[in-house]
Design an enzyme around this catalytic site. Structure first.
Site, short mmCIF file in Angstrom:
data_model
loop_
_atom_site.label_atom_id
_atom_site.label_comp_id
_atom_site.label_asym_id
_atom_site.label_seq_id
_atom_site.Cartn_x
_atom_site.Cartn_y
_atom_site.Cartn_z
N LYS A 272 16.04 -84.64 -4.32
CA LYS A 272 15.98 -83.72 -3.19
C LYS A 272 15.75 -82.28 -3.64
CE LYS A 272 19.06 -86.78 -0.59
NZ LYS A 272 20.44 -86.99 -0.08
N THR B 185 18.29 -99.36 8.58
CA THR B 185 19.13 -98.45 9.37
C THR B 185 18.34 -97.29 9.94
OG1 THR B 185 21.05 -99.02 8.02
CG2 THR B 185 21.16 -96.98 9.28
N VAL B 186 17.54 -96.63 9.12
CA VAL B 186 16.81 -95.45 9.58
C VAL B 186 15.69 -95.84 10.53
CG1 VAL B 186 15.39 -93.49 8.87
CG2 VAL B 186 17.42 -94.11 7.54
N GLY C 216 18.55 -85.19 5.67
CA GLY C 216 18.74 -85.91 6.93
C GLY C 216 18.29 -85.10 8.13
N ARG D 123 15.30 -112.13 11.67
CA ARG D 123 16.17 -110.96 11.61
C ARG D 123 16.43 -110.46 13.02
NH1 ARG D 123 15.03 -106.37 8.91
NH2 ARG D 123 16.21 -105.40 10.58
N ARG E 182 10.10 -108.00 5.86
CA ARG E 182 9.94 -109.03 4.84
C ARG E 182 10.09 -110.43 5.41
NH1 ARG E 182 12.52 -104.77 2.09
NH2 ARG E 182 11.28 -103.99 0.34
N VAL F 160 15.14 -84.88 2.43
CA VAL F 160 16.01 -83.93 1.74
C VAL F 160 17.42 -83.88 2.31
CG1 VAL F 160 16.35 -81.51 1.09
CG2 VAL F 160 14.08 -82.53 0.97
#
Length: 427
Positions: A202, A13-14, A131, A49, A45, A129
């Site tokens: 965090k 996602t990120v 976002g 995809r 991996r 920490v």
């Protein structure tokens, strides 16, 4: 313009957010660094995809961490291994690294920061920490002239969402956790979130940045939100408080308090209005006074914003031949301030005593009042909530050792079946 070649480790996602933001904001980013950012390769991996940005995928990690053409490596697979090995190899090969991996930095950050310094490269982790909230940059640069007295924050969106729902709906913890899982805000195994471990990772990073101390995850006192009941929330609200899950780092003459815990905050404070999955951070500096930041603490593009800001900073520092330390302090200048043990904590307290049905509540209240007078060494107020089968003591600031003594002795009173401590921040 000269390309800036980036290697991505992971395409979740990120990482997809990084690709998205680099794509749509390429003109602005290029203007800021006078280089064109290009994602050269992405380690995945499996090649089977989705690949909406038509990136150059590889299942061979060496094509990134040993690739002489790649300038900066961005690690976004999370966890300890193999991320730790990948980052160490990239740093040893003279590549700057950006990561959002709070667990890795909290536990192995000291070693990695030293490795980066030894190889004259950069390690950055703003996204680890809060976002999209640039809290580390604020501490490192914007508030660099200050001695920081305290940093505290709502730094886990899952816990904040659950507590918000419990408050808004008068619902039980288990019901709200199930809802958070159904909406994708909580994992199938929510332990790291609801037990406070994610927030503790965090806070470890925040405290190191704020006070210039080594990263020391093991030193934290950690409490989760799974002990909070709808009765706690209801009574707290009637007393003028909201319950929030805070990470608190406070510096005093005695040392540093590091704790993650459910906390009562006044309904009039900004923390009380940070709801849902949002994050909020409060900073007390000796020159600027109080500062408050709030925003999206997670999410694809919000987190990507922090990652790419790190990338831009690295390029600016390289051009200026300036080695800005990631924590705002040189690794060999970190100060080993004493970390206070739990009995030495100092706070205001909400103390709850649940009694059995058919208990003589007047007798119980009188015994608790007598016990509190002997042990707390601070002003207190005692109240009876019959509809919730609770006696509540609101205690002014005192040390935790005296509070623990009261709670232990209270269990010897006939009719008391459960005690609870929740700390109060009055600001």
């Amino acid at each position: 313009m000269e390309p800036l070649k980036v290697g991505l480790i992971g395409l979740g996602t990120v990482a997809s957010g990084v690709a998205s933001v680099l794509n749509k904001n390429q003109v602005d980013i290029t203007r800021r660094i006078t280089r064109t950012p290009i994602i050269e390769k992405v380690f995945v991996r499996t090649l089977e995809r989705d690949n909406p940005y038509q990136l150059n995928l590889t299942t061979n990690i060496d094509e990134i961490i040993h690739n002489h053409d790649i300038d900066i490596v961005i690690e976004l697979i999370g966890g300890i291994e193999p991320a730790l090995t990948y980052i160490k190899t990239a740093l040893a090969n003279g590549k700057s690294v950006i990561t959002a991996n709070k667990e890795l930095i909290a536990i192995h950050g000291n070693e990695l920061l030293q490795l980066a310094a030894d190889n004259d490269v950069f390690l950055r982790f703003e996204a680890s920490v809060a976002g999209g909230i640039p809290i580390l940059k604020v501490l490192r640069e914007g508030l660099a002239a200050n001695s920081i007295d305290s940093v505290m924050g709502i730094i886990n969106g899952t816990s904040n969402y659950i507590l918000t729902e419990m408050s808004d709906k008068g619902a039980d913890f288990a019901e709200c956790l199930k809802e958070a899982q159904a909406l994708g805000y909580a994992e199938a195994d929510p332990t790291f979130d609801i037990k406070g471990i994610d927030a503790a990772h965090k806070l470890t990073i925040l405290a190191s940045s704020a006070f210039g101390i080594p990263l020391d995850f093991k030193a934290l006192h950690i409490e989760g939100i799974d002990t909070i009941t709808k009765e706690d929330i209801k009574i707290s609200h009637q007393e003028g408080f909201a319950i929030k899950h805070l990470g608190i780092a406070r510096h005093s003459e005695q040392g540093v308090e590091l704790r993650v815990q459910p906390t009562l905050v006044p309904l009039t404070h900004a923390f009380a209005n940070v709801n849902g999955v949002l994050n909020g951070l409060f900073i007390q500096g000796n020159a600027v006074g109080e500062q408050f930041l709030s925003g999206r603490g997670a999410g694809s593009e919000a987190t990507a914003s922090a990652i790419i800001a790190d990338l831009i900073e690295i390029i600016h520092n390289e051009k200026a031949q300036y080695s800005a330390p990631a924590l705002g302090y040189k690794v060999n200048n970190l100060s080993p301030l004493p970390i206070l043990p739990k009995p030495a904590f100092s706070s205001n307290y909400y103390l709850s005593f649940k009694y059995l049905e058919n208990t003589d509540t007047q007798a119980v209240s009188m015994q608790l009042e007598s016990l509190a007078s002997k042990t707390l060494n601070a002003p207190f107020e005692i109240k009876l909530y019959k509809e919730n089968q609770r006696v509540i003591i609101l205690c002014e600031k005192t040390i935790e050792e005296s509070v623990e003594k009261l709670l232990n002795n209270a269990m010897l009173i006939e009719g008391i079946e459960e005690t609870k401590l929740i700390r109060i921040e009055k600001f």
